[in-house]
Design a protein around this motif. Structure first.
Motif, mmCIF file in Angstrom:
data_model
loop_
_atom_site.group_PDB
_atom_site.id
_atom_site.type_symbol
_atom_site.label_atom_id
_atom_site.label_comp_id
_atom_site.label_asym_id
_atom_site.label_seq_id
_atom_site.Cartn_x
_atom_site.Cartn_y
_atom_site.Cartn_z
ATOM 1 N N THR A 71 0.829 -1.203 0.000
ATOM 2 C CA THR A 71 0.000 0.000 0.000
ATOM 3 C C THR A 71 0.865 1.254 0.000
ATOM 4 O OG1 THR A 71 -1.841 -1.118 1.087
ATOM 5 C CG2 THR A 71 -1.735 1.284 1.328
ATOM 6 N N GLU A 72 1.901 1.284 0.821
ATOM 7 C CA GLU A 72 2.785 2.451 0.884
ATOM 8 C C GLU A 72 3.615 2.598 -0.393
ATOM 9 O OE1 GLU A 72 2.449 4.825 2.943
ATOM 10 O OE2 GLU A 72 1.049 3.767 4.243
ATOM 11 N N TRP A 73 3.961 1.489 -1.033
ATOM 12 C CA TRP A 73 4.660 1.515 -2.324
ATOM 13 C C TRP A 73 3.786 2.208 -3.365
ATOM 14 C CZ3 TRP A 73 3.298 -2.019 -6.500
ATOM 15 C CH2 TRP A 73 4.162 -1.961 -7.582
ATOM 16 N N LEU A 74 2.512 1.810 -3.444
ATOM 17 C CA LEU A 74 1.596 2.460 -4.386
ATOM 18 C C LEU A 74 1.434 3.941 -4.054
ATOM 19 C CD1 LEU A 74 -1.224 -0.189 -4.871
ATOM 20 C CD2 LEU A 74 0.251 0.760 -6.657
ATOM 21 N N LEU A 110 4.210 5.968 -5.277
ATOM 22 C CA LEU A 110 4.142 6.145 -6.732
ATOM 23 C C LEU A 110 3.095 7.191 -7.125
ATOM 24 C CD1 LEU A 110 4.329 2.426 -7.933
ATOM 25 C CD2 LEU A 110 6.150 4.158 -8.032
ATOM 26 N N GLY A 111 2.335 7.687 -6.136
ATOM 27 C CA GLY A 111 1.309 8.679 -6.404
ATOM 28 C C GLY A 111 -0.067 8.080 -6.632
ATOM 29 N N TYR A 112 -0.230 6.802 -6.271
ATOM 30 C CA TYR A 112 -1.501 6.114 -6.496
ATOM 31 C C TYR A 112 -1.978 5.447 -5.211
ATOM 32 C CZ TYR A 112 -0.827 6.827 -11.473
ATOM 33 O OH TYR A 112 -0.671 7.402 -12.699
ATOM 34 N N GLY A 113 -2.426 6.256 -4.260
ATOM 35 C CA GLY A 113 -2.982 5.699 -3.034
ATOM 36 C C GLY A 113 -4.210 4.858 -3.337
ATOM 37 N N PRO A 148 -5.238 1.340 -15.492
ATOM 38 C CA PRO A 148 -5.234 2.581 -16.271
ATOM 39 C C PRO A 148 -3.862 2.822 -16.923
ATOM 40 C CG PRO A 148 -6.291 2.944 -14.144
ATOM 41 C CD PRO A 148 -5.698 1.560 -14.110
ATOM 42 N N GLU A 149 -3.880 3.325 -18.130
ATOM 43 C CA GLU A 149 -2.676 3.426 -18.956
ATOM 44 C C GLU A 149 -1.516 4.158 -18.268
ATOM 45 O OE1 GLU A 149 -0.382 2.338 -22.056
ATOM 46 O OE2 GLU A 149 -2.436 1.694 -21.716
ATOM 47 N N THR A 150 -1.781 5.291 -17.618
ATOM 48 C CA THR A 150 -0.682 6.036 -16.991
ATOM 49 C C THR A 150 -0.035 5.229 -15.863
ATOM 50 O OG1 THR A 150 -2.253 7.210 -15.584
ATOM 51 C CG2 THR A 150 -1.541 8.336 -17.581
ATOM 52 N N LEU A 151 -0.851 4.544 -15.071
ATOM 53 C CA LEU A 151 -0.307 3.691 -14.008
ATOM 54 C C LEU A 151 0.397 2.487 -14.607
ATOM 55 C CD1 LEU A 151 0.163 2.849 -11.097
ATOM 56 C CD2 LEU A 151 -2.170 1.892 -11.071
#
Length: 149
Positions: free
Chosen positions: A46-49, A52-55, A134-137
């Motif tokens: 969860t903290e890794w995501l 990356l800016g994706y909570g 999603p493409e950006t992720l």
């Protein structure tokens, strides 16, 4: 004979999340209860995501996406104990359109306590059916893919 300098790795270092073992994490003998390791691994992912800016909440609310563990392999190597300071790592091994394979380990003072391979599915937040990332992720994750080691 001359030595060559080490070649820098093109792979980023694994993400690491520090945590401590509390009384609530242990059995009566002060050893971490086996199921608690799953919580340590989940928090690190969860903290890794988030890093990356994706909570998780952003993924659910803005992208209609949740990740769910589909399968997990865990090797318990040594016990963690009350008050141990742990480092929980996350390294993306494979990124596919609707799933991830993540390598994780837990260490204490550099000593390997546990290693795991976690297969995660991308699901629609409303119906919990498989869906594409999603493409950006996807592009960001694909760039972090480290392959099997």
């Amino acid at each position: 004979m001359t030595s060559q300098p080490p070649v820098p790795s093109s792979q980023p270092p694994p993400f690491s999340w520090p945590t401590r073992v509390y009384w609530e994490d242990t059995d009566a003998g002060g050893v971490v209860y086996h199921a608690q390791y799953l919580a340590f691994l989940e928090r690190a992912r969860t903290e890794w995501l988030r890093a990356l800016g994706y909570g998780q909440d952003l993924l659910r609310v803005e992208h209609g996406l949740v990740f769910a563990v589909r399968a997990m392999r865990i090797d318990f190597r040594a016990p963690a104990r009350l008050d141990d300071a742990l480092d929980v790592s996350v390294a993306l091994r494979q990124c596919r359109r609707a799933s991830l394979v993540i390598a994780q380990d837990i260490r204490c003072d550099g000593r390997l306590l546990l290693d795991a391979e976690v297969k995660v599915a991308a699901l629609d937040a409303d119906g919990f059916r498989p869906r594409g990332i999603p493409e950006t992720l996807y592009e960001k994750l694909k760039s972090l893919e480290q392959g099997a080691q």
